[in-house]
Design a protein around this motif. Structure first.
Motif, short mmCIF file in Angstrom:
data_model
loop_
_atom_site.label_atom_id
_atom_site.label_comp_id
_atom_site.label_asym_id
_atom_site.label_seq_id
_atom_site.Cartn_x
_atom_site.Cartn_y
_atom_site.Cartn_z
N ALA A 1 1.03 -1.21 0.06
CA ALA A 1 -0.01 -0.08 -0.05
C ALA A 1 0.82 1.13 0.00
O ALA A 1 1.92 1.17 0.41
N TYR A 2 0.51 2.53 -0.47
CA TYR A 2 1.07 3.59 -0.19
C TYR A 2 0.18 4.76 -0.35
O TYR A 2 -1.03 4.73 -0.67
N ARG B 1 9.04 6.07 4.39
CA ARG B 1 9.06 7.17 3.58
C ARG B 1 9.70 6.75 2.07
O ARG B 1 10.77 5.91 2.20
N LEU B 2 9.13 7.06 0.79
CA LEU B 2 9.69 6.46 -0.42
C LEU B 2 9.70 8.01 -1.13
O LEU B 2 9.16 8.83 -1.13
N VAL C 1 14.36 5.44 -7.23
CA VAL C 1 13.44 5.17 -6.02
C VAL C 1 14.15 5.05 -4.67
O VAL C 1 15.03 4.19 -4.78
N ARG C 2 14.03 5.63 -3.86
CA ARG C 2 14.77 5.69 -2.42
C ARG C 2 13.84 5.44 -1.32
O ARG C 2 12.79 6.35 -1.14
N ALA C 3 13.95 4.54 -0.58
CA ALA C 3 13.21 3.98 0.59
C ALA C 3 14.05 4.71 1.82
O ALA C 3 15.19 4.57 1.87
N GLY C 4 13.31 5.45 3.01
CA GLY C 4 13.94 5.98 3.78
C GLY C 4 14.02 4.99 4.93
O GLY C 4 13.63 3.81 4.78
N GLU C 5 14.15 5.33 6.05
CA GLU C 5 14.26 4.19 7.34
C GLU C 5 12.76 3.65 7.64
O GLU C 5 11.76 4.48 7.52
#
Length: 167
Positions: free
Chosen positions: A111-112, A143-144, A161-165
């Motif tokens: 989901a987003y 967070r993306l 595309v970078r995902a955070g912690e």
């Protein structure tokens, strides 16, 4: 209004403000002349602001639509569709099978929600950043950042595309 006309309006506004200020400081312009120049400068500045804002809003919609389509495809497991939305450079880094593995198992996005999209012009090049929050198959969230660039045909493509912690 074209980008060129907006730039001319912005430069004109800045120039008129400088002339009005210098004219007042050196007492070569009367107060009324300086106020008139200031009013014209304010009008030019408003034209520039409206044109710049409109252009940014017009570009934001298609960029966010591409990010949404990308995330929709990833959530639905339609990796060929998501892969097709990548830039040529990103597709050269990994084939379709390797790309699908990125979103397998606990890495699967279930989901987003999109927080918003920002259009940035740096060094004469345009790019967009869509910020989202995603939920993974293991229940964690993060967070993306979806970075997008316009390609020659005018369509936006996913460049990174970078995902955070995760939390």
């Amino acid at each position: 209004m074209s980008g060129r006309a907006a730039r001319v309006s912005g430069v004109l506004a800045f120039g008129l403000i400088v002339v009005a200020c210098l004219g007042c400081c050196t007492r070569r312009l009367s107060l009324w002349s300086a106020l008139a120049l200031g009013a014209v400068a304010a009008c030019c500045a408003m034209v520039w602001l409206v044109a710049t804002t409109r252009r940014g809003m017009a570009e934001r919609g298609p960029a966010q639509a591409t990010a949404t389509a990308y995330l929709d495809a990833v959530v639905a497991g339609e990796f060929a569709v998501a892969y097709g939305l990548l830039t040529v450079e990103r597709r050269a880094q990994a084939g379709p099978a390797e790309f699908a593995e990125l979103y397998a198992g606990d890495q699967a996005i279930t989901a987003y929600t999109i927080d918003g999209t920002t259009i940035v012009r740096a060094q004469g090049r345009l790019h967009a950043e869509t910020h989202a929050q995603v939920r993974f198959a293991n229940g964690q969230a993060a967070r993306l950042l979806v970075g997008l660039v316009p390609e020659s045909e005018g369509r936006w493509r996913v460049a990174e595309v970078r995902a955070g912690e995760r939390w």
